[in-house]
Scaffold this motif. Structure first.
Motif, PDB file in Angstrom:
ATOM      1  N   UNK A  95       0.352  -1.067   0.311  1.00 48.86           N
ATOM      2  CA  UNK A  95       0.160   0.112   0.068  1.00 48.86           C
ATOM      3  C   UNK A  95       0.826   1.149   0.035  1.00 48.86           C
ATOM      4  N   UNK A  96       1.797   0.891   0.845  1.00 54.78           N
ATOM      5  CA  UNK A  96       2.745   2.721   0.724  1.00 54.78           C
ATOM      6  C   UNK A  96       3.279   3.111  -0.534  1.00 54.78           C
ATOM      7  N   UNK A  97       3.652   1.830  -1.266  1.00 56.59           N
ATOM      8  CA  UNK A  97       4.183   2.476  -2.636  1.00 56.59           C
ATOM      9  C   UNK A  97       2.355   2.613  -3.371  1.00 56.59           C
ATOM     10  N   UNK A  98       1.480   1.796  -3.456  1.00 54.23           N
ATOM     11  CA  UNK A  98       0.620   2.346  -4.071  1.00 54.23           C
ATOM     12  C   UNK A  98       0.318   3.951  -4.182  1.00 54.23           C
TER      13      UNK A  98
ATOM     14  N   UNK B 297      10.160   2.067 -10.324  1.00 53.71           N
ATOM     15  CA  UNK B 297      11.288   1.686 -10.636  1.00 53.71           C
ATOM     16  C   UNK B 297      11.587   0.514  -9.654  1.00 53.71           C
ATOM     17  N   UNK B 298      11.079  -0.846  -9.442  1.00 47.59           N
ATOM     18  CA  UNK B 298      12.427  -1.570  -9.132  1.00 47.59           C
ATOM     19  C   UNK B 298      11.822  -3.448  -9.644  1.00 47.59           C
ATOM     20  N   UNK B 299      11.131  -4.434  -9.230  1.00 52.06           N
ATOM     21  CA  UNK B 299      11.216  -5.844 -10.033  1.00 52.06           C
ATOM     22  C   UNK B 299      10.421  -6.537  -9.776  1.00 52.06           C
ATOM     23  N   UNK B 300       8.770  -5.689  -9.000  1.00 54.75           N
ATOM     24  CA  UNK B 300       7.503  -5.997  -9.552  1.00 54.75           C
ATOM     25  C   UNK B 300       6.653  -5.147  -9.662  1.00 54.75           C
ATOM     26  N   UNK B 301       7.287  -3.799 -10.264  1.00 58.73           N
ATOM     27  CA  UNK B 301       6.267  -2.453 -10.927  1.00 58.73           C
ATOM     28  C   UNK B 301       5.389  -3.368 -11.631  1.00 58.73           C
ATOM     29  N   UNK B 302       5.262  -3.435 -12.134  1.00 62.75           N
ATOM     30  CA  UNK B 302       4.306  -4.176 -13.616  1.00 62.75           C
ATOM     31  C   UNK B 302       3.809  -5.147 -13.393  1.00 62.75           C
TER      32      UNK B 302
END
Ligand code: C5P
Length: 222
Positions: free
Chosen positions: A110-113, A124-129
């Motif tokens: 949730x913090x990311x969303x 930017x990351x590993x599992x964004x998409x």
């Protein structure tokens, strides 16, 4: 929403920042969140295997991102600037370990969303998409050969005055790649609808230009 995923040293960080700047979008550096959990855990004296302890940190840590005068990233943890501290190989390795803990990933979801605010976000990351923003309008999977990625990381560290061996760095990158791509939760993999870009022989400016063309095509199509 633009998701840019890929392994360490693929150039995601630089490219994401420049794309966000060009479009006037927010930026999410999700790797920094995992680095912060690793660093905060170390400082709190947690054992690396303490999954619940790291998940609690992920859920409650007080993080602030900012932009330095030169356009670079600034990061604060509980009011203390940790911009440099989270960039060490130690923090990167701790990040990769805590990142394989499902409860840590859930706590950061949730913090990311919450970063997804108007007018748009470059994540930017590993599992964004694949996991965090599966409906992203554009998904880019940025790669580069392992040799090139180790060389880039070596140069970055050398520019900061840090002297590390290229062979050691290559080994660490290979270990981190393996751990990131074989873990059970949210492994590093390209989303089925991602466009893969190989940056081995491209300058960062060329990659940014390519991503901007793709982004403008997708935004125009909305
Ligand atoms: O991108 P960066 O090198 O800062 O990421 C550090 C580590 O955090 C990665 O090696 C990876 O294990 C983890 N990570 C992740 N998911 C993300 C971003 C980073 O698992 N979205």
């Amino acid at each position: 929403m633009i998701a840019i995923d890929g392994p360490s040293g693929s150039g995601k960080g630089t490219v994401s920042r420049q794309v966000a700047e060009a479009l006037g979008f927010q930026l999410l550096d999700s790797g920094a969140l995992y680095r912060l959990v690793g660093l905060a855990g170390l400082r709190a004296g947690l054992e690396p295997a303490d999954e619940a302890g790291h998940a609690a940190i992920a859920a409650t840590m007080d993080v602030r991102f900012g932009t330095a005068a030169d356009g670079g990233e600034q990061v604060w943890l509980a009011g203390e600037e940790v911009t440099e501290a989270i960039r060490t190989e130690l923090a990167g390795n701790l990040a990769s370990k805590v990142a394989s803990v499902a409860a840590v990933r859930t706590a950061l979801l949730e913090r990311q969303r919450r970063f997804a605010t108007p007018p748009g976000l470059v994540a930017d990351g590993r599992d964004m998409g694949t996991v965090i923003f599966p409906a992203a309008r554009l998904k880019v999977f940025l790669t580069a050969s392992p040799e090139e990625r180790a060389l880039r990381r070596h140069k970055q560290l050398k520019d900061k005055g840090l002297n590390v061996s290229l062979a050691g760095l290559s080994r660490e990158i290979a270990e981190r790649d393996l751990r990131d791509s074989t873990r059970a939760v949210s492994p590093l993999v390209a989303a089925a609808d991602a466009i893969t870009l190989d940056s081995t022989r491209l300058t960062p400016a060329a990659v940014v230009a390519r991503v901007l063309v793709l982004a403008r095509e997708r935004l125009a199509g909305s």
